[in-house]
Design a protein around this motif. Structure first.
Motif, PDB file in Angstrom:
ATOM      1  N   VAL A 241      -3.605   4.821   4.524  1.00 32.96           N
ATOM      2  CA  VAL A 241      -3.468   4.326   3.151  1.00 32.96           C
ATOM      3  C   VAL A 241      -3.929   5.389   2.159  1.00 32.96           C
ATOM      4  CG1 VAL A 241      -4.218   2.576   1.499  1.00 32.96           C
ATOM      5  CG2 VAL A 241      -3.751   1.924   3.862  1.00 32.96           C
ATOM      6  N   ILE A 242      -3.019   5.773   1.273  1.00 30.28           N
ATOM      7  CA  ILE A 242      -3.344   6.697   0.182  1.00 30.28           C
ATOM      8  C   ILE A 242      -3.854   5.906  -1.017  1.00 30.28           C
ATOM      9  CG2 ILE A 242      -2.388   8.349  -1.470  1.00 30.28           C
ATOM     10  CD1 ILE A 242      -0.341   9.116   0.690  1.00 30.28           C
ATOM     11  N   ALA A 243      -3.185   4.786  -1.314  1.00 33.42           N
ATOM     12  CA  ALA A 243      -3.573   3.920  -2.437  1.00 33.42           C
ATOM     13  C   ALA A 243      -3.302   2.472  -2.050  1.00 33.42           C
ATOM     14  CB  ALA A 243      -2.794   4.280  -3.689  1.00 33.42           C
ATOM     15  N   ASN A 244      -4.274   1.609  -2.343  1.00 30.61           N
ATOM     16  CA  ASN A 244      -4.089   0.180  -2.086  1.00 30.61           C
ATOM     17  C   ASN A 244      -3.043  -0.398  -3.027  1.00 30.61           C
ATOM     18  OD1 ASN A 244      -6.066   0.006  -0.057  1.00 30.61           O
ATOM     19  ND2 ASN A 244      -7.675  -0.179  -1.592  1.00 30.61           N
ATOM     20  N   ALA A 245      -2.362  -1.427  -2.561  1.00 33.37           N
ATOM     21  CA  ALA A 245      -1.356  -2.107  -3.377  1.00 33.37           C
ATOM     22  C   ALA A 245      -1.969  -2.512  -4.717  1.00 33.37           C
ATOM     23  CB  ALA A 245      -0.829  -3.335  -2.646  1.00 33.37           C
TER      24      ALA A 245
ATOM     25  N   ASP B  82       0.846  -1.186   0.000  1.00 29.06           N
ATOM     26  CA  ASP B  82       0.000   0.000   0.000  1.00 29.06           C
ATOM     27  C   ASP B  82       0.885   1.240   0.000  1.00 29.06           C
ATOM     28  OD1 ASP B  82      -2.251  -1.607   0.198  1.00 29.06           O
ATOM     29  OD2 ASP B  82      -2.466  -1.346   2.361  1.00 29.06           O
ATOM     30  N   LEU B  83       0.400   2.297  -0.622  1.00 28.86           N
ATOM     31  CA  LEU B  83       1.068   3.593  -0.556  1.00 28.86           C
ATOM     32  C   LEU B  83       0.525   4.296   0.679  1.00 28.86           C
ATOM     33  CD1 LEU B  83       2.919   5.756  -1.769  1.00 28.86           C
ATOM     34  CD2 LEU B  83       0.962   6.528  -3.129  1.00 28.86           C
ATOM     35  N   LEU B  84       1.418   4.643   1.608  1.00 30.80           N
ATOM     36  CA  LEU B  84       1.007   5.211   2.891  1.00 30.80           C
ATOM     37  C   LEU B  84       1.364   6.684   3.004  1.00 30.80           C
ATOM     38  CD1 LEU B  84       2.220   2.313   5.227  1.00 30.80           C
ATOM     39  CD2 LEU B  84      -0.056   2.630   4.220  1.00 30.80           C
ATOM     40  N   ASP B  85       0.514   7.426   3.714  1.00 30.13           N
ATOM     41  CA  ASP B  85       0.783   8.819   4.048  1.00 30.13           C
ATOM     42  C   ASP B  85       1.775   8.834   5.214  1.00 30.13           C
ATOM     43  OD1 ASP B  85       0.658  11.548   4.177  1.00 30.13           O
ATOM     44  OD2 ASP B  85      -1.512  11.654   4.410  1.00 30.13           O
ATOM     45  N   THR B  86       2.311   9.976   5.561  1.00 38.13           N
ATOM     46  CA  THR B  86       3.280  10.076   6.655  1.00 38.13           C
ATOM     47  C   THR B  86       2.694   9.631   7.990  1.00 38.13           C
ATOM     48  OG1 THR B  86       2.692  12.410   6.922  1.00 38.13           O
ATOM     49  CG2 THR B  86       4.647  11.897   5.579  1.00 38.13           C
TER      50      THR B  86
ATOM     51  N   ALA C  84       0.193   1.809  -7.648  1.00 38.50           N
ATOM     52  CA  ALA C  84       0.057   2.499  -6.361  1.00 38.50           C
ATOM     53  C   ALA C  84       1.207   3.486  -6.158  1.00 38.50           C
ATOM     54  CB  ALA C  84       0.015   1.492  -5.217  1.00 38.50           C
ATOM     55  N   HIS C  85       2.411   3.101  -6.590  1.00 37.44           N
ATOM     56  CA  HIS C  85       3.587   3.945  -6.384  1.00 37.44           C
ATOM     57  C   HIS C  85       4.084   4.626  -7.660  1.00 37.44           C
ATOM     58  CE1 HIS C  85       3.622   1.219  -2.892  1.00 37.44           C
ATOM     59  NE2 HIS C  85       4.134   2.261  -2.266  1.00 37.44           N
TER      60      HIS C  85
ATOM     61  N   ASP D 111      12.790   1.815 -12.053  1.00 38.25           N
ATOM     62  CA  ASP D 111      12.690   3.265 -12.219  1.00 38.25           C
ATOM     63  C   ASP D 111      11.568   3.766 -11.314  1.00 38.25           C
ATOM     64  OD1 ASP D 111      12.748   5.916 -13.031  1.00 38.25           O
ATOM     65  OD2 ASP D 111      12.613   5.461 -15.169  1.00 38.25           O
ATOM     66  N   THR D 112      11.884   4.771 -10.508  1.00 34.78           N
ATOM     67  CA  THR D 112      10.916   5.296  -9.533  1.00 34.78           C
ATOM     68  C   THR D 112      10.765   6.812  -9.634  1.00 34.78           C
ATOM     69  OG1 THR D 112      12.619   5.563  -7.842  1.00 34.78           O
ATOM     70  CG2 THR D 112      11.463   3.448  -7.895  1.00 34.78           C
ATOM     71  N   GLU D 113      11.388   7.414 -10.630  1.00 34.54           N
ATOM     72  CA  GLU D 113      11.368   8.877 -10.775  1.00 34.54           C
ATOM     73  C   GLU D 113      10.081   9.311 -11.466  1.00 34.54           C
ATOM     74  OE1 GLU D 113      12.865  12.559 -10.049  1.00 34.54           O
ATOM     75  OE2 GLU D 113      13.884  10.704  -9.526  1.00 34.54           O
TER      76      GLU D 113
END
Length: 174
Positions: free
Chosen positions: A104-108, A96-100, A131-132, A151-153
């Motif tokens: 959960v901001i976005a599910n996997a 999952d994409l998590l906030d600080t 998600a990311h 690649d993550t940019e």
């Protein structure tokens, strides 16, 4: 859909059955010219929806391997030919994409737009983590895969295409 042709002329096609929501395959026998079509992977569970964005390749024994996306579980799956049918497994379940604050901001959701290549006995699968917004690579085989971020940019990695020759990996993507 995707297709591959073996050295004996056998044609393998992978595709998503929108009505049944399963990964299916079709195979044309070169000796008879007849087609066989059947279930390759359902993803399991009570409400499966697996088989989207399939990609097919042949391993060193000329047996098909199919990578695909499980829409319900948001995961990358792979189905291997066992001589009479396919057996499917999860390669990557994502995170999952998590906030600080940990919410959960976005599910996997990993495995969209997968592309598979096989070099020797190593399978290489390039795929998108929606998600990311990353391009990922899984490599290994039926028992174990190593997962890497390529690649993550920014938001990158949609619609990858992969080629593997003599251990050299080449990936194009959006």
């Amino acid at each position: 859909t995707d297709l591959v042709i073996g050295s004996d002329g056998r044609v393998w096609i992978s595709y998503y059955d929108i009505g049944l929501k399963y990964l299916r395959y079709a195979m044309k026998d070169p000796s008879t010219g007849e087609w066989t079509a059947a279930l390759a992977d359902s993803g399991g569970g009570s409400s499966p929806d697996s088989g989207l964005f399939s990609s097919i390749a042949l391993n060193s024994n000329e047996e098909p391997v199919i990578s695909h996306y499980d829409n319900v579980k948001g995961s990358l799956r792979v189905a291997h030919w066992n001589g009479s049918g396919f057996s499917g497994t999860v390669v990557d379940e994502g995170e999952d994409l998590l906030d600080t604050d940990g919410s959960v901001i976005a599910n996997a959701s990993v495995g969209m737009f997968s592309s598979i290549a096989v070099d020797g006995d190593i399978e290489y699968i390039a795929y998108y983590d929606s998600a990311h917004g990353d391009l990922l690579l899984a490599h290994g085989g039926p028992a174990e895969y190593t997962l890497e971020k390529i690649d993550t940019e920014g938001d990158v990695g949609q619609w990858p295409d992969i080629v593997a020759i003599d251990g050299q990996i080449h990936i194009s993507y959006h």
